[in-house]
Design an enzyme around this catalytic site. Structure first.
Site, PDB file in Angstrom:
ATOM      1  N   ARG A   1      -5.117  -1.498  10.359  1.00  0.00           N
ATOM      2  CA  ARG A   1      -4.959  -3.905  10.167  1.00  0.00           C
ATOM      3  C   ARG A   1      -5.090  -3.803  12.043  1.00  0.00           C
ATOM      4  O   ARG A   1      -5.434  -3.603  12.333  1.00  0.00           O
ATOM      5  CB  ARG A   1      -4.171  -4.247   9.162  1.00  0.00           C
ATOM      6  CG  ARG A   1      -3.830  -4.135   8.052  1.00  0.00           C
ATOM      7  CD  ARG A   1      -4.206  -5.597   6.705  1.00  0.00           C
ATOM      8  NE  ARG A   1      -3.878  -5.024   5.468  1.00  0.00           N
ATOM      9  CZ  ARG A   1      -3.470  -4.879   4.644  1.00  0.00           C
ATOM     10  NH1 ARG A   1      -2.161  -4.569   5.231  1.00  0.00           N
ATOM     11  NH2 ARG A   1      -3.687  -4.726   3.419  1.00  0.00           N
TER      12      ARG A   1
ATOM     13  N   GLY B   1       0.991  -1.112  -0.063  1.00  0.00           N
ATOM     14  CA  GLY B   1      -0.494   0.202  -0.449  1.00  0.00           C
ATOM     15  C   GLY B   1       0.564   1.343  -0.089  1.00  0.00           C
ATOM     16  O   GLY B   1       1.833   1.887   0.301  1.00  0.00           O
TER      17      GLY B   1
ATOM     18  N   GLY C   1      -1.239  -9.817  -6.032  1.00  0.00           N
ATOM     19  CA  GLY C   1      -0.057 -10.296  -6.689  1.00  0.00           C
ATOM     20  C   GLY C   1       0.996 -10.858  -6.400  1.00  0.00           C
ATOM     21  O   GLY C   1       2.146 -10.697  -6.712  1.00  0.00           O
TER      22      GLY C   1
ATOM     23  N   ARG D   1      -3.494   7.363   3.765  1.00  0.00           N
ATOM     24  CA  ARG D   1      -3.144   7.147   3.047  1.00  0.00           C
ATOM     25  C   ARG D   1      -2.061   8.513   2.121  1.00  0.00           C
ATOM     26  O   ARG D   1      -0.460   8.173   1.449  1.00  0.00           O
ATOM     27  CB  ARG D   1      -2.973   6.202   2.274  1.00  0.00           C
ATOM     28  CG  ARG D   1      -3.052   4.789   3.009  1.00  0.00           C
ATOM     29  CD  ARG D   1      -2.770   3.750   2.593  1.00  0.00           C
ATOM     30  NE  ARG D   1      -2.422   3.464   1.244  1.00  0.00           N
ATOM     31  CZ  ARG D   1      -3.440   2.283   1.054  1.00  0.00           C
ATOM     32  NH1 ARG D   1      -3.921   1.873   1.832  1.00  0.00           N
ATOM     33  NH2 ARG D   1      -3.285   1.651  -0.593  1.00  0.00           N
TER      34      ARG D   1
ATOM     35  N   MET E   1      -7.132   2.930   9.685  1.00  0.00           N
ATOM     36  CA  MET E   1      -7.248   2.131   9.577  1.00  0.00           C
ATOM     37  C   MET E   1      -5.999   1.759  10.123  1.00  0.00           C
ATOM     38  O   MET E   1      -5.723   2.272  11.714  1.00  0.00           O
ATOM     39  CB  MET E   1      -6.189   2.511   7.637  1.00  0.00           C
ATOM     40  CG  MET E   1      -7.531   2.514   6.952  1.00  0.00           C
ATOM     41  SD  MET E   1      -6.396   2.899   5.451  1.00  0.00           S
ATOM     42  CE  MET E   1      -7.430   2.421   4.399  1.00  0.00           C
TER      43      MET E   1
ATOM     44  N   ASP F   1       0.784   1.645   8.756  1.00  0.00           N
ATOM     45  CA  ASP F   1       0.220   0.638  10.311  1.00  0.00           C
ATOM     46  C   ASP F   1       1.299   0.678  11.138  1.00  0.00           C
ATOM     47  O   ASP F   1       0.904   0.129  12.323  1.00  0.00           O
ATOM     48  CB  ASP F   1      -0.210   0.054   9.839  1.00  0.00           C
ATOM     49  CG  ASP F   1      -1.062  -0.578   9.159  1.00  0.00           C
ATOM     50  OD1 ASP F   1      -2.269   0.557   8.451  1.00  0.00           O
ATOM     51  OD2 ASP F   1      -0.904  -1.794   8.274  1.00  0.00           O
TER      52      ASP F   1
HETATM   53  O1  F6P Z   1      -1.422  -1.347   5.587  1.00  0.00           O
HETATM   54  C1  F6P Z   1      -1.728  -0.512   5.600  1.00  0.00           C
HETATM   55  C2  F6P Z   1      -3.551  -0.280   5.073  1.00  0.00           C
HETATM   56  O2  F6P Z   1      -3.881   1.010   4.242  1.00  0.00           O
HETATM   57  C3  F6P Z   1      -3.909  -0.520   5.849  1.00  0.00           C
HETATM   58  O3  F6P Z   1      -4.433   0.275   7.152  1.00  0.00           O
HETATM   59  C4  F6P Z   1      -5.830  -0.949   5.111  1.00  0.00           C
HETATM   60  O4  F6P Z   1      -6.071  -1.977   6.113  1.00  0.00           O
HETATM   61  C5  F6P Z   1      -5.221  -1.671   4.170  1.00  0.00           C
HETATM   62  O5  F6P Z   1      -3.951  -1.010   3.803  1.00  0.00           O
HETATM   63  C6  F6P Z   1      -6.104  -0.894   3.062  1.00  0.00           C
HETATM   64  O6  F6P Z   1      -5.894  -1.288   1.919  1.00  0.00           O
HETATM   65  P1  F6P Z   1      -6.276  -1.205   0.115  1.00  0.00           P
HETATM   66  O7  F6P Z   1      -5.477  -0.279  -0.668  1.00  0.00           O
HETATM   67  O8  F6P Z   1      -6.072  -2.483  -0.555  1.00  0.00           O
HETATM   68  O9  F6P Z   1      -7.761  -0.867   0.550  1.00  0.00           O
END
Ligand code: F6P
Length: 360
Positions: free
Chosen positions: A186, A14, A80, A287, A184, A142
């Protein structure tokens, strides 16, 4: 000046704020100090899987403006796994050898991989199989990579979540509501506990510490009795229901993601306290955006240190932040020590010491 090297750099997993700042630091150090060549590989290991490999020469001029830009100019993916790569017909194929060949075709002497623990485990396996010279840099909002105190992107995410709480504060008070912010992270509650303390939350729920709805409601009621007509609640996305269920949402393609625990909690709080509740799911806002000064600083220090590790020939290592210094550790050690919130740690003590309900 040592011998010339051609090094590759890729971002994997991510995205987060600060990735471009690392790319910039790597290029400034590798080209400026060592006179090496840096190839930026596109879309993580997928850029090595194709023929010809997708890579571009990065010069100091090209990375000059990257310090403050969010995301990653190289692109990334958190899907992937090359050892079980999803094919169009639905089957899974081991495509690791194609990626290993891509590294050779580019004539790389070493690779800098920027990723979280999942990406690092994959890169390490590729490096061992393909005899690559790998150096890793930790990134993830995270902040759950072992050993390091900072992973790139975490501080910016905490700033964003804190700012959200600051904004929710006023609207909560104006409408006498309980505002729930789902963040977020995880399986790690680092964003929730850090932003919760910094943003003056009344309740913080994280996956590492069990809670009871009775106590959440008691906290809201206590505030009501004190004449405080609103409450702020931060909840981490992987917190379970009181019955132990993980809350997810599934889209029309059947893809399942964490999300929705905030709504569950809102319903429960309304039922027990009579308070009006609203939920904000912060999502990918955490993010994006320009990296905070701390993320820029850590990214710069990690980028320089990673290039220096290559110069020393110290491979299979990851740069970490420990006690105000960059220290390198074997990648294996970092992967092995998942970093969750310590239920006996300073932040938990701090929150509880100020009367924040934090479970148990
Ligand atoms: O690991 C980073 C993260 O932003 C987590 O906090 C969140 O659960 C996940 O990635 C979200 O993933 P995606 O971008 O696939 O929705």
């Amino acid at each position: 000046m040592g011998e010339f090297k051609r090094i590759g750099i890729l971002t994997s997993g991510g995205d987060c704020a600060g990735l471009n700042a690392v790319i910039r630091a790597v290029v400034l150090r590798a080209v400026g100090s060592y006179n090496w060549e840096v190839l930026g590989i596109r879309q993580a290991t997928q850029g090595l899987m194709v023929d010809p490999p997708q890579a571009t020469v990065l010069t100091p001029e090209r990375v000059d403006a990257l310090l403050t830009i969010g995301g990653t100019v190289l692109g990334t993916t958190n899907k992937g796994n090359p050892f079980a790569f999803p094919m169009p017909d639905g089957s899974l194929l081991d495509r690791s050898q194609e990626i290993i060949n891509g590294y050779r075709k580019l004539g790389l002497d070493a690779l800098i991989g920027i990723g979280g623990d999942g990406s690092m485990a994959i890169l390490q396996q590729l490096a061992r199989q393909g005899n690559w010279n790998l150096v890793a840099i930790p990134k993830t909002i995270d902040n759950d990579v072992g050993i390091t105190e900072h992973s790139i992107g975490f501080d910016t995410a905490v700033n964003t979540a804190t700012e959200a709480l600051d904004r929710l504060h006023f609207t909560a008070a104006s409408h006498s509501r309980v505002m729930i912010l789902e963040v977020m992270g995880r399986d790690a509650g680092h964003i929730a506990i850090s932003a919760g303390i910094a943003g003056g939350a009344d309740v913080i729920l994280i996956p590492e510490i069990p809670y009871s709805l009775e106590n959440v409601c008691a906290k809201v009621a206590e505030r009501q009795e004190q004449g405080k007509n609103y409450s702020l609640v931060v909840i981490s996305e992987a917190v379970r229901t009181e019955d132990g269920e993980v809350v997810t949402n599934t889209n029309r393609l059947g893809q399942c993601r964490l999300g929705g625990i905030g709504e569950y909690l809102a319903d429960q709080i309304s039922a027990c306290s009579g308070a009006e509740t609203r939920v904000t799911v912060l999502g990918h806002v955490q993010r994006g955006g320009a990296p905070s000064p701390l993320d820029r600083l850590v990214a710069s220090a990690f980028g320089v240190a990673a290039v220096d590790l290559i110069a020393e020939g110290k491979y299979d290592h990851m740069v970490t932040w420990q006690n105000r210094q960059v220290v390198s550790v074997p990648i294996q050690d970092a992967i092995a020590q998942y970093s969750a919130v310590d239920p006996k740690g300073t932040l938990v003590k701090t929150a509880r010491g100020m009367g924040i309900y934090l479970g148990d």
